[in-house]
Scaffold this active site. Structure first.
Site, PDB file in Angstrom:
ATOM      1  N   GLU A 178       0.830  -1.204   0.000  1.00 45.35           N
ATOM      2  CA  GLU A 178       0.000   0.000   0.000  1.00 45.35           C
ATOM      3  C   GLU A 178       0.866   1.256   0.000  1.00 45.35           C
ATOM      4  O   GLU A 178       1.910   1.300   0.652  1.00 45.35           O
ATOM      5  CB  GLU A 178      -0.894   0.019   1.252  1.00 45.35           C
ATOM      6  CG  GLU A 178      -1.896  -1.113   1.256  1.00 45.35           C
ATOM      7  CD  GLU A 178      -2.729  -1.168   2.531  1.00 45.35           C
ATOM      8  OE1 GLU A 178      -3.236  -2.252   2.829  1.00 45.35           O
ATOM      9  OE2 GLU A 178      -2.852  -0.135   3.219  1.00 45.35           O
ATOM     10  N   CYS A 235       5.919  -7.646   7.680  1.00 48.28           N
ATOM     11  CA  CYS A 235       6.906  -7.077   8.606  1.00 48.28           C
ATOM     12  C   CYS A 235       7.176  -8.090   9.706  1.00 48.28           C
ATOM     13  O   CYS A 235       6.255  -8.746  10.202  1.00 48.28           O
ATOM     14  CB  CYS A 235       6.371  -5.778   9.205  1.00 48.28           C
ATOM     15  SG  CYS A 235       7.505  -5.032  10.393  1.00 48.28           S
ATOM     16  N   CYS A 281       4.110  -5.903  15.627  1.00 52.94           N
ATOM     17  CA  CYS A 281       3.423  -5.068  16.628  1.00 52.94           C
ATOM     18  C   CYS A 281       1.983  -5.559  16.756  1.00 52.94           C
ATOM     19  O   CYS A 281       1.318  -5.835  15.752  1.00 52.94           O
ATOM     20  CB  CYS A 281       3.462  -3.603  16.213  1.00 52.94           C
ATOM     21  SG  CYS A 281       5.139  -2.989  16.097  1.00 52.94           S
ATOM     22  N   CYS A 301      -0.900  -3.820  14.730  1.00 56.01           N
ATOM     23  CA  CYS A 301      -0.646  -3.471  13.319  1.00 56.01           C
ATOM     24  C   CYS A 301      -0.998  -4.642  12.406  1.00 56.01           C
ATOM     25  O   CYS A 301      -0.537  -5.755  12.608  1.00 56.01           O
ATOM     26  CB  CYS A 301       0.822  -3.083  13.144  1.00 56.01           C
ATOM     27  SG  CYS A 301       1.280  -2.800  11.426  1.00 56.01           S
ATOM     28  N   GLY A 305       5.885  -2.305   6.554  1.00 52.86           N
ATOM     29  CA  GLY A 305       7.268  -2.728   6.720  1.00 52.86           C
ATOM     30  C   GLY A 305       8.075  -1.869   7.665  1.00 52.86           C
ATOM     31  O   GLY A 305       7.708  -0.740   7.993  1.00 52.86           O
ATOM     32  N   GLU A 306       9.189  -2.437   8.115  1.00 51.40           N
ATOM     33  CA  GLU A 306      10.106  -1.747   9.024  1.00 51.40           C
ATOM     34  C   GLU A 306      11.355  -1.355   8.214  1.00 51.40           C
ATOM     35  O   GLU A 306      12.169  -2.226   7.852  1.00 51.40           O
ATOM     36  CB  GLU A 306      10.459  -2.686  10.191  1.00 51.40           C
ATOM     37  CG  GLU A 306      11.605  -2.236  11.060  1.00 51.40           C
ATOM     38  CD  GLU A 306      11.482  -0.797  11.570  1.00 51.40           C
ATOM     39  OE1 GLU A 306      10.406  -0.398  12.051  1.00 51.40           O
ATOM     40  OE2 GLU A 306      12.475  -0.066  11.473  1.00 51.40           O
ATOM     41  N   SER A 358      10.675   6.236   9.248  1.00 50.37           N
ATOM     42  CA  SER A 358       9.923   5.870  10.461  1.00 50.37           C
ATOM     43  C   SER A 358      10.316   4.469  10.913  1.00 50.37           C
ATOM     44  O   SER A 358      10.272   3.513  10.134  1.00 50.37           O
ATOM     45  CB  SER A 358       8.420   5.910  10.170  1.00 50.37           C
ATOM     46  OG  SER A 358       7.685   5.505  11.303  1.00 50.37           O
ATOM     47  N   LEU A 375       7.295   5.125  19.387  1.00 49.61           N
ATOM     48  CA  LEU A 375       7.584   4.923  20.814  1.00 49.61           C
ATOM     49  C   LEU A 375       6.461   4.152  21.506  1.00 49.61           C
ATOM     50  O   LEU A 375       6.686   3.116  22.119  1.00 49.61           O
ATOM     51  CB  LEU A 375       7.768   6.317  21.450  1.00 49.61           C
ATOM     52  CG  LEU A 375       8.280   6.399  22.865  1.00 49.61           C
ATOM     53  CD1 LEU A 375       9.652   5.760  22.997  1.00 49.61           C
ATOM     54  CD2 LEU A 375       8.343   7.875  23.317  1.00 49.61           C
ATOM     55  N   CYS A 421      -2.853   0.423   8.301  1.00 55.33           N
ATOM     56  CA  CYS A 421      -1.980   0.083   7.192  1.00 55.33           C
ATOM     57  C   CYS A 421      -1.897  -1.428   7.030  1.00 55.33           C
ATOM     58  O   CYS A 421      -1.693  -2.152   7.983  1.00 55.33           O
ATOM     59  CB  CYS A 421      -0.610   0.653   7.512  1.00 55.33           C
ATOM     60  SG  CYS A 421       0.634   0.059   6.446  1.00 55.33           S
TER      61      CYS A 421
HETATM   62  C1  LIG Z   1       2.996   0.958   9.730  1.00 52.97           C
HETATM   63  S1  LIG Z   1       4.372   1.602  10.620  1.00 52.97           S
HETATM   64  C2  LIG Z   1       5.654   1.579   9.381  1.00 52.97           C
HETATM   65  C3  LIG Z   1       6.949   2.185   9.829  1.00 52.97           C
HETATM   66  C4  LIG Z   1       7.691   1.450  10.939  1.00 52.97           C
HETATM   67  N1  LIG Z   1       7.601   0.054  10.839  1.00 52.97           N
HETATM   68  C5  LIG Z   1       7.220   1.941  12.303  1.00 52.97           C
HETATM   69  O1  LIG Z   1       6.617   1.165  13.026  1.00 52.97           O
HETATM   70  O2  LIG Z   1       7.504   3.103  12.604  1.00 52.97           O
HETATM   71  C6  LIG Z   1       3.991   3.355  10.709  1.00 52.97           C
HETATM   72  C7  LIG Z   1       3.179   3.774  11.900  1.00 52.97           C
HETATM   73  O3  LIG Z   1       1.879   3.198  11.820  1.00 52.97           O
HETATM   74  C8  LIG Z   1       1.435   2.960  13.132  1.00 52.97           C
HETATM   75  N2  LIG Z   1       0.346   1.980  13.170  1.00 52.97           N
HETATM   76  C9  LIG Z   1       0.404   0.678  12.873  1.00 52.97           C
HETATM   77  N3  LIG Z   1      -0.792   0.088  13.051  1.00 52.97           N
HETATM   78  C10 LIG Z   1      -1.643   1.059  13.457  1.00 52.97           C
HETATM   79  C11 LIG Z   1      -3.020   1.078  13.814  1.00 52.97           C
HETATM   80  N4  LIG Z   1      -3.782  -0.009  13.761  1.00 52.97           N
HETATM   81  N5  LIG Z   1      -3.562   2.265  14.200  1.00 52.97           N
HETATM   82  C12 LIG Z   1      -2.823   3.396  14.248  1.00 52.97           C
HETATM   83  N6  LIG Z   1      -1.495   3.433  13.931  1.00 52.97           N
HETATM   84  C13 LIG Z   1      -0.914   2.276  13.545  1.00 52.97           C
HETATM   85  C14 LIG Z   1       2.685   2.457  13.803  1.00 52.97           C
HETATM   86  O4  LIG Z   1       2.589   2.540  15.182  1.00 52.97           O
HETATM   87  C15 LIG Z   1       3.775   3.329  13.237  1.00 52.97           C
HETATM   88  O5  LIG Z   1       4.007   4.452  14.067  1.00 52.97           O
HETATM   89  S1  SF4 Z   2       5.042  -2.047  10.103  1.00 60.89           S
HETATM   90 FE1  SF4 Z   2       5.757  -0.849  11.883  1.00 60.89          FE
HETATM   91  S2  SF4 Z   2       3.960  -0.898  13.209  1.00 60.89           S
HETATM   92 FE2  SF4 Z   2       3.625  -2.530  11.725  1.00 60.89          FE
HETATM   93  S3  SF4 Z   2       4.476  -4.404  12.656  1.00 60.89           S
HETATM   94 FE3  SF4 Z   2       6.077  -3.491  11.445  1.00 60.89          FE
HETATM   95  S4  SF4 Z   2       7.205  -2.231  12.891  1.00 60.89           S
HETATM   96 FE4  SF4 Z   2       5.244  -2.644  13.818  1.00 60.89          FE
END
Ligand SMILES: C[S@@+](CC[C@H](N)C(=O)[O-])C[C@H]1O[C@@H](n2cnc3c(N)ncnc32)[C@H](O)[C@@H]1O
Ligand code: SF4
Length: 344
Positions: free
Chosen positions: A89, A106, A110, A113, A151-152, A181, A205, A323
């Protein structure tokens, strides 16, 4: 295709650095190859000129638009197909921003996510990362790119750094308008300061409590919130640009007064902005987003106590907002008819 392979292909056709620049600029800035002051026949080597239609087709084939889902806030979620049938996406954000993906899936996992639920499926190549920008620019102008999609980035660091270098040069995007990020990783703090193009940094964080963070982000490197902020602060001071701390607000998990005290202790007087993003609901997960009034109260309190805080609703959340949800739905053909259903 890696960015280095694209360069080598151009060099094999006789391209000098100046020719390489021209082809890459035309691609990333969506200029026609035969436009501009210098016509290709007066400027590019003959072999390169002859191969341009083929190269154009190869670069254009790195990604393709599968579907676009505009929302009321001026953003649009794009489902982007890759040559091997995988999909990621991208999100067109208001005011010329674009959110790009760096991996399919990823490994960090988390708990809140959608992308993390599939584990890592594969890395995106540098070509596929920058091709998302070229694709978005075929739809509208892009002045800022945030690496906040699927992705990370720290787990695909070489390719993401290559993409950042290219976008910050031939892609004509200001260095501070490239936002890396991450959940935080020692390699990021070593590599980012060494790059020619130094992006802005966003650190996810989510809590000030190390044990809770280890639960919510199970496979993130074990850096404590204190260490993350120390290293983030050093990068911000070195680049003269504030770090953005990302905080996904989860009701009853990280929205309590104890966390607010922790945030003030950690971030007051730092060169930083705290982005509070209420959780986007994901089917089957027990997390809930706090009431909007509570979110506003949190932001107000923190602001009053000296932490620059912005309350944000993540863009495009009306359409399979979290996402990775659009991709997950697309991978389930039987459910695709409800792709445009609004989230509650
Ligand atoms: C999808 S991650 C991609 C970049 C990296 N992996 C990171 O975690 O910073 C980008 C942001 O989306 C947030 N995120 C993921 N799932 C979410 C959700 N269900 N609702 C709100 N924010 C979300 C994450 O916490 C992160 O700050
Ligand atoms: S994309 Fe970012 S928020 Fe989603 S699992 Fe990976 S590290 Fe966590």
């Amino acid at each position: 295709m890696q960015i280095e392979s694209i360069r080598q292909r151009l060099q094999a056709l006789g391209a000098l650095p100046v020719h390489e620049q021209r082809v890459l600029r035309d691609w990333l800035q969506r200029r026609p190859y035969d436009g501009g002051r210098r016509r290709p026949e007066d400027f590019l080597p003959k072999a390169l000129r002859a191969a341009l239609p083929q190269i154009d087709a190869e670069l254009g084939g790195l990604v393709r638009l599968l579907s676009s889902h505009p929302t009321d806030d001026g953003s649009a979620r794009l489902l982007v197909g890759l040559a091997d049938g995988q999909a990621v996406e991208s999100v067109l954000l208001p005011r010329g921003g674009l959110c790009v993906s760096t991996q399919v899936g990823c490994a960090v996992g988390c708990q809140f996510c959608m992308t993390g639920r599939s584990g890592l499926i594969r890395q995106l190549t540098g070509g596929e990362i920058v091709a998302q920008v070229a694709l978005a620019r075929s739809l509208r102008a892009v002045k800022k790119v945030v690496f906040m999609g699927m992705g990370e980035p720290a787990h695909n660091l070489d390719n993401v750094m290559d993409a950042i270098d290219l976008l910050g040069s031939e892609g004509n995007i200001g260095h501070k308008n490239l936002v890396f990020s991450t959940v935080g990783d020692a390699r990021v703090f070593e590599r980012l300061p060494q790059g020619v193009v130094k992006p802005a940094l966003a650190l996810s964080l989510h809590t000030t409590k190390p044990e809770l963070r280890a639960q919510l982000l199970p496979r993130a490197p074990r850096m404590s919130p204190v260490e993350l902020v120390e290293r983030g602060e050093a990068y911000a001071r070195a680049t003269h640009y504030p770090v953005q701390y990302q905080w996904t607000l989860l009701e009853g998990v990280n929205d309590g007064d104890d966390e607010l005290d922790g945030i003030v202790a950690l971030l007051k007087d730092r060169y930083a902005v705290l982005n509070m993003i209420p959780y986007n609901s994901i089917p089957d997960l027990a997390f809930r987003r706090p009431a909007w009034e509570r979110c506003r109260e949190i932001a107000r309190q923190l602001h009053r106590r000296g932490v620059l805080t912005k309350l944000r609703d993540s863009a495009g959340q009306e359409v399979d907002g979290g996402c990775g949800q659009l991709r997950a739905r697309a991978a389930q053909p039987r459910q695709s008819t409800i792709m445009l259903q609004r989230q509650t």
